[in-house]
Design an enzyme around this catalytic site. Sequence first.
Site, PDB file in Angstrom:
ATOM      1  N   GLU A  35       2.640 -10.224 -17.217  1.00  0.00           N
ATOM      2  CA  GLU A  35       2.252  -9.492 -16.288  1.00  0.00           C
ATOM      3  C   GLU A  35       1.492  -8.464 -16.695  1.00  0.00           C
ATOM      4  O   GLU A  35       0.456  -8.040 -16.073  1.00  0.00           O
ATOM      5  CB  GLU A  35       3.224  -8.905 -15.271  1.00  0.00           C
ATOM      6  CG  GLU A  35       4.336  -7.712 -15.815  1.00  0.00           C
ATOM      7  CD  GLU A  35       5.056  -7.454 -14.910  1.00  0.00           C
ATOM      8  OE1 GLU A  35       4.842  -7.226 -13.784  1.00  0.00           O
ATOM      9  OE2 GLU A  35       6.346  -7.284 -15.356  1.00  0.00           O
TER      10      GLU A  35
ATOM     11  N   ARG B 116       1.636   1.262  -5.938  1.00  0.00           N
ATOM     12  CA  ARG B 116       1.725   0.332  -4.789  1.00  0.00           C
ATOM     13  C   ARG B 116       0.460  -0.369  -4.606  1.00  0.00           C
ATOM     14  O   ARG B 116       0.579  -1.214  -3.790  1.00  0.00           O
ATOM     15  CB  ARG B 116       2.420   1.079  -3.521  1.00  0.00           C
ATOM     16  CG  ARG B 116       3.604   2.034  -3.885  1.00  0.00           C
ATOM     17  CD  ARG B 116       3.927   2.597  -2.562  1.00  0.00           C
ATOM     18  NE  ARG B 116       4.278   1.694  -1.454  1.00  0.00           N
ATOM     19  CZ  ARG B 116       5.542   1.223  -1.097  1.00  0.00           C
ATOM     20  NH1 ARG B 116       6.428   1.759  -1.704  1.00  0.00           N
ATOM     21  NH2 ARG B 116       5.639   0.499  -0.164  1.00  0.00           N
TER      22      ARG B 116
ATOM     23  N   LYS C  29       7.380 -10.025 -18.884  1.00  0.00           N
ATOM     24  CA  LYS C  29       6.794  -8.653 -18.949  1.00  0.00           C
ATOM     25  C   LYS C  29       5.792  -8.865 -19.955  1.00  0.00           C
ATOM     26  O   LYS C  29       4.403  -8.404 -19.410  1.00  0.00           O
ATOM     27  CB  LYS C  29       7.661  -7.913 -20.246  1.00  0.00           C
ATOM     28  CG  LYS C  29       8.891  -7.297 -19.613  1.00  0.00           C
ATOM     29  CD  LYS C  29       8.732  -6.275 -18.969  1.00  0.00           C
ATOM     30  CE  LYS C  29       8.434  -6.653 -17.435  1.00  0.00           C
ATOM     31  NZ  LYS C  29       9.521  -6.712 -16.296  1.00  0.00           N
TER      32      LYS C  29
ATOM     33  N   GLU D 107      12.876 -12.800 -19.047  1.00  0.00           N
ATOM     34  CA  GLU D 107      12.199 -11.499 -18.703  1.00  0.00           C
ATOM     35  C   GLU D 107      11.092 -10.943 -19.758  1.00  0.00           C
ATOM     36  O   GLU D 107       9.979 -10.637 -19.612  1.00  0.00           O
ATOM     37  CB  GLU D 107      13.689 -10.209 -18.887  1.00  0.00           C
ATOM     38  CG  GLU D 107      13.026  -8.985 -18.750  1.00  0.00           C
ATOM     39  CD  GLU D 107      12.481  -8.657 -17.533  1.00  0.00           C
ATOM     40  OE1 GLU D 107      12.243  -9.715 -16.504  1.00  0.00           O
ATOM     41  OE2 GLU D 107      11.875  -7.541 -17.227  1.00  0.00           O
TER      42      GLU D 107
ATOM     43  N   TRP E 169      -3.475  -2.013  -1.604  1.00  0.00           N
ATOM     44  CA  TRP E 169      -3.457  -3.486  -2.151  1.00  0.00           C
ATOM     45  C   TRP E 169      -3.874  -4.484  -1.194  1.00  0.00           C
ATOM     46  O   TRP E 169      -3.038  -4.517  -0.170  1.00  0.00           O
ATOM     47  CB  TRP E 169      -1.959  -3.798  -2.779  1.00  0.00           C
ATOM     48  CG  TRP E 169      -1.683  -5.003  -3.247  1.00  0.00           C
ATOM     49  CD1 TRP E 169      -1.863  -5.017  -4.933  1.00  0.00           C
ATOM     50  CD2 TRP E 169      -1.220  -6.190  -2.926  1.00  0.00           C
ATOM     51  NE1 TRP E 169      -1.439  -6.181  -5.366  1.00  0.00           N
ATOM     52  CE2 TRP E 169      -1.159  -7.246  -3.942  1.00  0.00           C
ATOM     53  CE3 TRP E 169      -0.737  -6.651  -1.838  1.00  0.00           C
ATOM     54  CZ2 TRP E 169      -0.702  -8.359  -4.160  1.00  0.00           C
ATOM     55  CZ3 TRP E 169      -0.359  -7.944  -1.543  1.00  0.00           C
ATOM     56  CH2 TRP E 169      -0.475  -8.935  -2.707  1.00  0.00           C
TER      57      TRP E 169
ATOM     58  N   CYS F  20       1.015  -1.023  -0.227  1.00  0.00           N
ATOM     59  CA  CYS F  20       0.084  -0.212   0.187  1.00  0.00           C
ATOM     60  C   CYS F  20       0.900   1.207  -0.083  1.00  0.00           C
ATOM     61  O   CYS F  20       2.068   1.183   0.185  1.00  0.00           O
ATOM     62  CB  CYS F  20      -0.788  -0.007   1.153  1.00  0.00           C
ATOM     63  SG  CYS F  20      -1.724  -1.534   1.451  1.00  0.00           S
TER      64      CYS F  20
ATOM     65  N   LYS G 251       3.657  -2.708  -7.374  1.00  0.00           N
ATOM     66  CA  LYS G 251       4.940  -2.653  -7.754  1.00  0.00           C
ATOM     67  C   LYS G 251       6.062  -3.002  -6.743  1.00  0.00           C
ATOM     68  O   LYS G 251       6.827  -3.763  -6.864  1.00  0.00           O
ATOM     69  CB  LYS G 251       5.368  -0.969  -8.156  1.00  0.00           C
ATOM     70  CG  LYS G 251       6.779  -1.122  -8.548  1.00  0.00           C
ATOM     71  CD  LYS G 251       6.940  -0.108  -9.616  1.00  0.00           C
ATOM     72  CE  LYS G 251       8.409   0.055 -10.205  1.00  0.00           C
ATOM     73  NZ  LYS G 251       8.637  -1.159 -11.106  1.00  0.00           N
TER      74      LYS G 251
ATOM     75  N   HIS H 132      12.815 -31.343 -24.608  1.00  0.00           N
ATOM     76  CA  HIS H 132      12.560 -32.382 -23.429  1.00  0.00           C
ATOM     77  C   HIS H 132      11.148 -32.195 -23.114  1.00  0.00           C
ATOM     78  O   HIS H 132      10.916 -32.504 -21.877  1.00  0.00           O
ATOM     79  CB  HIS H 132      13.418 -32.077 -22.413  1.00  0.00           C
ATOM     80  CG  HIS H 132      14.997 -32.208 -23.072  1.00  0.00           C
ATOM     81  ND1 HIS H 132      15.462 -33.693 -23.306  1.00  0.00           N
ATOM     82  CD2 HIS H 132      15.932 -31.546 -23.239  1.00  0.00           C
ATOM     83  CE1 HIS H 132      16.731 -33.507 -23.440  1.00  0.00           C
ATOM     84  NE2 HIS H 132      16.892 -32.272 -23.516  1.00  0.00           N
TER      85      HIS H 132
ATOM     86  N   ASN I 280       0.570   0.826   5.949  1.00  0.00           N
ATOM     87  CA  ASN I 280       1.071  -0.321   4.970  1.00  0.00           C
ATOM     88  C   ASN I 280       1.752  -1.214   5.756  1.00  0.00           C
ATOM     89  O   ASN I 280       2.885  -1.001   6.414  1.00  0.00           O
ATOM     90  CB  ASN I 280       2.015   0.817   4.063  1.00  0.00           C
ATOM     91  CG  ASN I 280       2.977  -0.386   3.178  1.00  0.00           C
ATOM     92  OD1 ASN I 280       2.329  -1.225   3.057  1.00  0.00           O
ATOM     93  ND2 ASN I 280       4.329   0.183   2.944  1.00  0.00           N
ATOM     94  N   GLY I 281       1.409  -2.480   5.534  1.00  0.00           N
ATOM     95  CA  GLY I 281       2.086  -3.548   6.126  1.00  0.00           C
ATOM     96  C   GLY I 281       1.124  -4.717   6.487  1.00  0.00           C
ATOM     97  O   GLY I 281      -0.142  -4.607   6.093  1.00  0.00           O
TER      98      GLY I 281
HETATM   99  O1  M6R Z   1      11.567  -3.557  -6.147  1.00  0.00           O
HETATM  100  P1  M6R Z   1      12.299  -5.126  -6.698  1.00  0.00           P
HETATM  101  O2  M6R Z   1      13.271  -4.989  -7.857  1.00  0.00           O
HETATM  102  O3  M6R Z   1      12.839  -5.742  -5.684  1.00  0.00           O
HETATM  103  O4  M6R Z   1      10.987  -5.736  -7.164  1.00  0.00           O
HETATM  104  C1  M6R Z   1      11.129  -7.142  -7.356  1.00  0.00           C
HETATM  105  C2  M6R Z   1       9.977  -7.702  -8.351  1.00  0.00           C
HETATM  106  O5  M6R Z   1       8.673  -7.551  -7.362  1.00  0.00           O
HETATM  107  C3  M6R Z   1       9.947  -7.000  -9.578  1.00  0.00           C
HETATM  108  O6  M6R Z   1      10.823  -6.892 -10.299  1.00  0.00           O
HETATM  109  C4  M6R Z   1       8.600  -7.361 -10.288  1.00  0.00           C
HETATM  110  O7  M6R Z   1       8.737  -8.623 -10.679  1.00  0.00           O
HETATM  111  C5  M6R Z   1       8.160  -6.415 -11.482  1.00  0.00           C
HETATM  112  N1  M6R Z   1       6.591  -6.180 -11.576  1.00  0.00           N
HETATM  113  C6  M6R Z   1       8.524  -7.256 -12.866  1.00  0.00           C
HETATM  114  O8  M6R Z   1       8.005  -6.410 -13.857  1.00  0.00           O
END
Ligand code: M6R
Length: 620
Positions: free
Chosen positions: A500, A28, A497, A493, A75, A2, A615, A516, A99-100
């Site tokens: 998500e 967030r 992308k 990666e 969140w 959050c 995020k 395999h 937040n937490g």
């Molecule tokens: O802030 P961080 O780099 O530790 O975050 C790690 C992951 O949560 C972050 O990279 C997440 O996978 C992204 N949404 C990917 O685009």
Amino acid sequence: MCGIVGVCYSSGSAEHALIAGLRSLEYRGYDSAGVALHAEGMPRRRAEGRVDDLVAVIDRDPLPEARIGIAHTRWATHGVPAERNAHPHRFDRVTLVHNGILENHDAMRTLVENELRTNGSTWSSETDSEVWAALLRVELGNASENPTVDDMLGAISRAMLRARGSYALAILHDAIPDRVFFARHESPLVVGIGESGNFVASDVAALLEETRDFVYLQDGQCGFVTSDECAIFDETLQPIELPIDTIEWDAESAEKGGYPHFMLKEIEEQPHVVGRTLQASIGSGNQILPDFAIPDEELARYGRIIILACGTALHAARLGKYLLEEAAGIPVTVDFASEFRYRSPMVGQNDLILAISQSGETADTLGAYRVAIDKGARPIAICNVRGSSLCRLSNATILTQCGPEIGVASTKAFTGQLLAIHLLALRLGRARGTLDDRAVEARLGQLRIARHAMEQLVGGAARDHVARIATQFAHKPIYFFLGRGPDYPIALEGALKLKEISYVHAEGYPAGEMKHGPLALVSKDMVCVVLCGDSPTYEKVLGNMQEVKTRGGTVVAITNEDKSEAISMADEVIFVPKTDAFVAPLLSVIPLQYLAYFVALERGCDIDKPRNLAKSVTVE
Ligand code: M6R
């Protein structure tokens, strides 16, 4: 996960600053939003959904003018996304945002019910955060109607002793009209010191319109801000002085700047990120990472590097294994932070533990890092946020120069992390004698070439070309991203992308592994994106590509203009400039980011705020 913000102006209305702060913090979490102002009756407005939904509620039912207030974007963890579960939460005369996670919320709920001789009907939400407000009410005891500032601080510090879990809190009390109280443990919280007043927020981006002077709170600290004072205390309520850090980020860096989405802006900032990070990391005489706080003699003596990270940062770590082992001749293991912490990892004084994180606040990464530190490993980090929890835990940090990354899908942070790993590899290689000065210079030259080549991949015709391919394949249900060697983490990666932000099933796979098992999935519904630039395994990858083509799959090749076999075999080709194989991933990831972006656009997805995600993942 959050985001919280608190404003204490000396005059004027806090509402605009609170809403502006929430907009910056929305990455967030965006399940609900709310605001409370310190005015008669502590008015609050809350809405399920986004900050825009909250603004609509306020437009219909305006708030009175008040110079002090708190706000929250959520969140959801405990309690479904709904207005009743939206913050600020109120219990008796205490109003707060949190937040937490209050891990012992059940026990605390019972404690509150017993102490106040109430029953379950006391509660107006299903959240753990409401329990926090009630716990403060309990700790205020007989002073709860009309507490002094000291009563409030005492209640906060006693509640902190009872609470288990993570929290960043901003708190108002009806009877104390001139300040916002705060407390933090394991969730980020900064204090902003401004000319028009003082502030608290989950991160600096929320306050860039107000100030660039920040104090980074640490675990176990609490205190308050008024419009002209900031007081911070430790667990025993002893006052403490923390340094004020002036940051370089400006308000524009946290805005879209004319782009339709943060993600697109951030993709196109990548050449500058690499340029800035290179500039900040090379001292006179090609000294690499002059500010890195561990001397070469010591760096040379470690026997292994263990890298911990999550998500995109983990993919940077996987590529880091190739780069560090090749350049510095040191064994590297890479681990999901979320797995590392719950086994009995073999780690000790002979190891460098490297945590990679954009935010520096990812709970899994921090938790795993602490385990390794406790076992004696030397902690170093790559991070984008100065003053973050990760930076504070580390003995030496490489700060990526990405500026604030707001889009939930990480893009520029990834290239910043890759570059930081390159630089660490050069520094270690020189320290360990695997690279001499000429070799270091040659590799720096390759990185500079890559930085300029990246310019050719962003915007203009390069972007339009990927957009056209994305539109063509946007409604295919399954994607595979294939690569070998350093291209494999890039494949991972690319798949992350896509899934998500466009909700399409995508997998990153080592190309040689397809036979395999996954080859059974190939059909006309599958798009296979194959990374096949210059590398020792180019011909093997061609073979893997052929296997997919023969079975009816569609192939998009990411390659350079010399690779005629790949070009003629693929259904579509995306060209990247020819560079050294080890710097090539800095280039080849860019079209994959665009691909995800344009597929998501075509499918009508909410690109900067994908469903179910946030995020900064500050809970486990
Ligand atoms: O802030 P961080 O780099 O530790 O975050 C790690 C992951 O949560 C972050 O990279 C997440 O996978 C992204 N949404 C990917 O685009």
